[in-house]
Write a protein that holds these residues in place. Sequence first.
Motif, PDB file in Angstrom:
ATOM      1  N   MET A  40       0.893  -1.267   0.039  1.00 42.59           N
ATOM      2  CA  MET A  40      -0.039  -0.044   0.002  1.00 42.59           C
ATOM      3  C   MET A  40       0.782   1.421   0.060  1.00 42.59           C
ATOM      4  SD  MET A  40      -2.811  -1.031   2.752  1.00 42.59           S
ATOM      5  CE  MET A  40      -3.913   0.198   2.515  1.00 42.59           C
ATOM      6  N   THR A  41       0.425   2.328  -0.787  1.00 38.31           N
ATOM      7  CA  THR A  41       1.020   3.567  -0.562  1.00 38.31           C
ATOM      8  C   THR A  41       0.824   4.344   0.703  1.00 38.31           C
ATOM      9  OG1 THR A  41      -0.840   4.850  -1.276  1.00 38.31           O
ATOM     10  CG2 THR A  41       0.907   3.733  -3.083  1.00 38.31           C
ATOM     11  N   ALA A  42       1.503   5.359   0.970  1.00 40.67           N
ATOM     12  CA  ALA A  42       1.393   6.036   2.083  1.00 40.67           C
ATOM     13  C   ALA A  42      -0.068   6.510   2.200  1.00 40.67           C
ATOM     14  CB  ALA A  42       2.170   7.178   2.347  1.00 40.67           C
ATOM     15  N   GLY A  43      -0.504   7.048   1.022  1.00 40.60           N
ATOM     16  CA  GLY A  43      -1.903   7.895   1.188  1.00 40.60           C
ATOM     17  C   GLY A  43      -2.919   6.828   1.385  1.00 40.60           C
ATOM     18  N   SER A  44      -3.051   5.764   0.526  1.00 41.27           N
ATOM     19  CA  SER A  44      -4.010   4.735   1.017  1.00 41.27           C
ATOM     20  C   SER A  44      -3.868   4.156   2.270  1.00 41.27           C
ATOM     21  CB  SER A  44      -3.788   3.511  -0.011  1.00 41.27           C
ATOM     22  OG  SER A  44      -2.352   2.836  -0.043  1.00 41.27           O
ATOM     23  N   THR A  45      -2.813   4.103   2.867  1.00 41.21           N
ATOM     24  CA  THR A  45      -2.426   3.742   4.088  1.00 41.21           C
ATOM     25  C   THR A  45      -3.189   4.653   5.362  1.00 41.21           C
ATOM     26  OG1 THR A  45      -0.516   2.553   3.852  1.00 41.21           O
ATOM     27  CG2 THR A  45      -0.866   2.882   6.042  1.00 41.21           C
ATOM     28  N   LEU A  46      -2.921   5.897   5.023  1.00 40.63           N
ATOM     29  CA  LEU A  46      -3.567   6.924   5.787  1.00 40.63           C
ATOM     30  C   LEU A  46      -5.014   6.726   5.818  1.00 40.63           C
ATOM     31  CD1 LEU A  46      -1.135   9.990   5.154  1.00 40.63           C
ATOM     32  CD2 LEU A  46      -1.123   8.551   6.989  1.00 40.63           C
ATOM     33  N   THR A  47      -5.712   6.678   4.559  1.00 38.24           N
ATOM     34  CA  THR A  47      -7.058   6.847   4.546  1.00 38.24           C
ATOM     35  C   THR A  47      -7.612   5.386   5.038  1.00 38.24           C
ATOM     36  OG1 THR A  47      -6.969   7.778   2.444  1.00 38.24           O
ATOM     37  CG2 THR A  47      -8.984   6.413   2.900  1.00 38.24           C
ATOM     38  N   ARG A  48      -6.838   4.238   5.011  1.00 34.69           N
ATOM     39  CA  ARG A  48      -7.393   2.858   5.650  1.00 34.69           C
ATOM     40  C   ARG A  48      -7.526   3.248   7.051  1.00 34.69           C
ATOM     41  NH1 ARG A  48      -7.642  -2.830   5.058  1.00 34.69           N
ATOM     42  NH2 ARG A  48      -8.279  -3.528   7.086  1.00 34.69           N
ATOM     43  N   ILE A  49      -6.520   3.759   7.747  1.00 30.86           N
ATOM     44  CA  ILE A  49      -6.213   3.835   9.125  1.00 30.86           C
ATOM     45  C   ILE A  49      -7.466   5.113   9.584  1.00 30.86           C
ATOM     46  CG2 ILE A  49      -5.062   4.909  11.043  1.00 30.86           C
ATOM     47  CD1 ILE A  49      -2.452   3.936   9.513  1.00 30.86           C
ATOM     48  N   TYR A  50      -7.644   6.018   9.051  1.00 33.58           N
ATOM     49  CA  TYR A  50      -8.845   6.823   9.062  1.00 33.58           C
ATOM     50  C   TYR A  50     -10.232   6.117   9.214  1.00 33.58           C
ATOM     51  CZ  TYR A  50     -12.016  10.824   8.801  1.00 33.58           C
ATOM     52  OH  TYR A  50     -12.815  11.742   8.892  1.00 33.58           O
ATOM     53  N   GLN A  51     -10.436   5.365   8.101  1.00 33.42           N
ATOM     54  CA  GLN A  51     -11.841   4.792   8.159  1.00 33.42           C
ATOM     55  C   GLN A  51     -11.801   3.693   9.388  1.00 33.42           C
ATOM     56  OE1 GLN A  51     -11.379   3.226   4.133  1.00 33.42           O
ATOM     57  NE2 GLN A  51     -12.307   5.146   3.233  1.00 33.42           N
ATOM     58  N   ASP A  52     -10.855   2.968   9.559  1.00 32.41           N
ATOM     59  CA  ASP A  52     -10.582   2.101  10.469  1.00 32.41           C
ATOM     60  C   ASP A  52     -11.217   2.762  11.819  1.00 32.41           C
ATOM     61  OD1 ASP A  52     -10.054  -0.788  10.899  1.00 32.41           O
ATOM     62  OD2 ASP A  52      -8.277  -0.428  11.944  1.00 32.41           O
ATOM     63  N   HIS A  53     -10.429   3.836  12.108  1.00 30.46           N
ATOM     64  CA  HIS A  53     -10.637   4.599  13.274  1.00 30.46           C
ATOM     65  C   HIS A  53     -12.125   4.942  13.619  1.00 30.46           C
ATOM     66  CE1 HIS A  53      -6.877   4.473  14.409  1.00 30.46           C
ATOM     67  NE2 HIS A  53      -6.066   5.477  14.342  1.00 30.46           N
ATOM     68  N   LEU A  54     -12.947   5.519  12.576  1.00 34.35           N
ATOM     69  CA  LEU A  54     -14.280   5.874  12.606  1.00 34.35           C
ATOM     70  C   LEU A  54     -14.959   4.461  13.335  1.00 34.35           C
ATOM     71  CD1 LEU A  54     -14.672   7.766   9.571  1.00 34.35           C
ATOM     72  CD2 LEU A  54     -14.465   8.811  11.575  1.00 34.35           C
ATOM     73  N   LYS A  55     -14.640   3.422  12.749  1.00 33.63           N
ATOM     74  CA  LYS A  55     -15.277   2.368  13.091  1.00 33.63           C
ATOM     75  C   LYS A  55     -14.996   1.715  14.508  1.00 33.63           C
ATOM     76  CE  LYS A  55     -14.937   0.256   8.260  1.00 33.63           C
ATOM     77  NZ  LYS A  55     -14.552  -0.789   7.658  1.00 33.63           N
ATOM     78  N   VAL A  56     -13.780   2.077  14.891  1.00 37.12           N
ATOM     79  CA  VAL A  56     -13.424   2.030  16.532  1.00 37.12           C
ATOM     80  C   VAL A  56     -14.084   2.762  17.491  1.00 37.12           C
ATOM     81  CG1 VAL A  56     -11.463   2.151  18.040  1.00 37.12           C
ATOM     82  CG2 VAL A  56     -10.961   1.237  16.056  1.00 37.12           C
ATOM     83  N   LEU A  57     -14.410   4.041  16.848  1.00 38.26           N
ATOM     84  CA  LEU A  57     -15.198   4.764  17.702  1.00 38.26           C
ATOM     85  C   LEU A  57     -16.834   4.606  17.654  1.00 38.26           C
ATOM     86  CD1 LEU A  57     -13.176   8.310  16.757  1.00 38.26           C
ATOM     87  CD2 LEU A  57     -13.106   7.076  18.980  1.00 38.26           C
ATOM     88  N   ALA A  58     -17.037   4.251  16.518  1.00 38.96           N
ATOM     89  CA  ALA A  58     -18.648   4.009  16.224  1.00 38.96           C
ATOM     90  C   ALA A  58     -19.171   2.701  17.085  1.00 38.96           C
ATOM     91  CB  ALA A  58     -18.810   3.897  14.915  1.00 38.96           C
ATOM     92  N   ASN A  59     -18.106   1.744  17.135  1.00 41.70           N
ATOM     93  CA  ASN A  59     -18.275   0.453  17.779  1.00 41.70           C
ATOM     94  C   ASN A  59     -18.043   0.434  19.324  1.00 41.70           C
ATOM     95  OD1 ASN A  59     -19.684  -0.391  15.229  1.00 41.70           O
ATOM     96  ND2 ASN A  59     -17.546  -1.183  14.436  1.00 41.70           N
ATOM     97  N   LYS A  60     -17.369   1.341  19.659  1.00 43.04           N
ATOM     98  CA  LYS A  60     -16.779   1.501  21.070  1.00 43.04           C
ATOM     99  C   LYS A  60     -15.799   0.122  21.185  1.00 43.04           C
ATOM    100  CE  LYS A  60     -19.941   4.456  23.377  1.00 43.04           C
ATOM    101  NZ  LYS A  60     -20.736   4.703  24.570  1.00 43.04           N
ATOM    102  N   ALA A  61     -14.916  -0.097  20.085  1.00 42.45           N
ATOM    103  CA  ALA A  61     -14.191  -1.267  20.142  1.00 42.45           C
ATOM    104  C   ALA A  61     -12.944  -1.061  21.066  1.00 42.45           C
ATOM    105  CB  ALA A  61     -13.615  -1.528  18.863  1.00 42.45           C
ATOM    106  N   TYR A  62     -13.136  -0.642  22.443  1.00 46.81           N
ATOM    107  CA  TYR A  62     -12.156  -0.466  23.291  1.00 46.81           C
ATOM    108  C   TYR A  62     -12.466  -1.014  24.679  1.00 46.81           C
ATOM    109  CZ  TYR A  62     -14.664   3.955  23.405  1.00 46.81           C
ATOM    110  OH  TYR A  62     -15.498   5.036  23.372  1.00 46.81           O
ATOM    111  N   ASP A  63     -11.492  -1.120  25.523  1.00 50.69           N
ATOM    112  CA  ASP A  63     -11.724  -1.733  26.563  1.00 50.69           C
ATOM    113  C   ASP A  63     -12.345  -0.485  27.651  1.00 50.69           C
ATOM    114  OD1 ASP A  63     -11.446  -2.377  29.593  1.00 50.69           O
ATOM    115  OD2 ASP A  63      -9.623  -3.546  29.059  1.00 50.69           O
TER     116      ASP A  63
END
Length: 400
Positions: free
Chosen positions: A1-24
């Motif tokens: 993956m390129t740096a740009g696509s990686t940054l977007t993947r992390i961003y989208q991933d983080h939105l799911k972490v927050l929306a799903n409260k995927a944290y202890d």
Amino acid sequence: MTAGSTLTRIYQDHLKVLANKAYDPYYAESLFKGPWGPLLYLFYYERYVDNSAPCAGSWLQTLYADLQPQPVAGYAYCNGITGPFWLLQHLYQHRFIDIDIAELSASYITAAIAESEQQLSQQNFDFLHGSAGICHLLLAYTHQEAVRSHLASFVAALLGASRMTGQGRSLPVFVLFETPVTAGVDTFSLAHGTCSLVILLSRIYQAGIARDTCRQVITECIDFMWHHQNPRQPDTPHALFPGILDGRAPYSRLSWCYGDFNVALALWRCGLALGESRWQLQSLDIMHYTLRRNTDQAAGIVDACLCHGSSGIAAFYRHFWYETGEPAFRDAALHWHNNTLQKLVFPDQPGVYGIRGWEGIDKQWEYCWDLLDGSSGVGLSLLSQTIDKPLPWDEAFLLS
């Protein structure tokens, strides 16, 4: 993956972490291990990559509405509410948000000083888990007399916990809970020991607080660190400084948390603050020495994380490139940036977030999205390599 696509993947991933409260829930108030680290990444991504559908501000409101100090986590910088309040101050200072930070912080500061005093009474000076992390945030409020008084108490307590040796001043304030050693030992560490403490002292010195004591402790602690370097081996890349003076091993990996980078940064920051050019020269000597540790094996790393992986190494070299303009540091930062991109492995199963990271012998490989060990920190390091100016997120780690 390129740096740009990686940054977007992390961003989208983080939105799911927050929306799903995927944290202890234990880490609900945590900057380094909980949702506030991804929030920091969201703000930077939306400012520097894509602001077409901003949502960081709304997530800040959601997390802040739920923010309550817990009896277990308390005010620790790593996993207590000092981390979120540091983030609020940081976002305000760098104009990510426009709110009345003074009103929000008023009650926090009073309680934080009381908590820090309690930690000082127990000689807990830890940056991530004790008084030092709280004082790191309080330095933004030195216009308040109560804060100045407490920082003076911090300096005095640190002097009282130290001891003078024939090789300089020892700060044996780190306790190794996993060993029979119950007394504190010295550790050349930003996370837990001397390096973060002298950097904080240099900033207290700059604020005009207890200047004579700050200079004394900094000078004598730097002497102590410099006298405890390992013998230099010109033909063998190895650690110049041990991470922990526990008598077990002289080794340290290239990392944010312990070792050579930590000592170099402490010397650089203190040299700038106190006008001591010799410390800056010593810092550059260490940084040049580390350049030979340019493989995973030589650096002692296995993953990409910011705390003790390749993205953290890239962040250090990039910081020194901006500070000095030396091409060798620029090239090293790019080398470890590319190394990080090659390491990244994202999960392919629903409900799992982050990047693959090494979590130790007990847990081994797990997917991590947090600031310290996971994709939040890695993403910020990768983002910095794509921007032609220093980004201030690394203030969270005392890099700037």
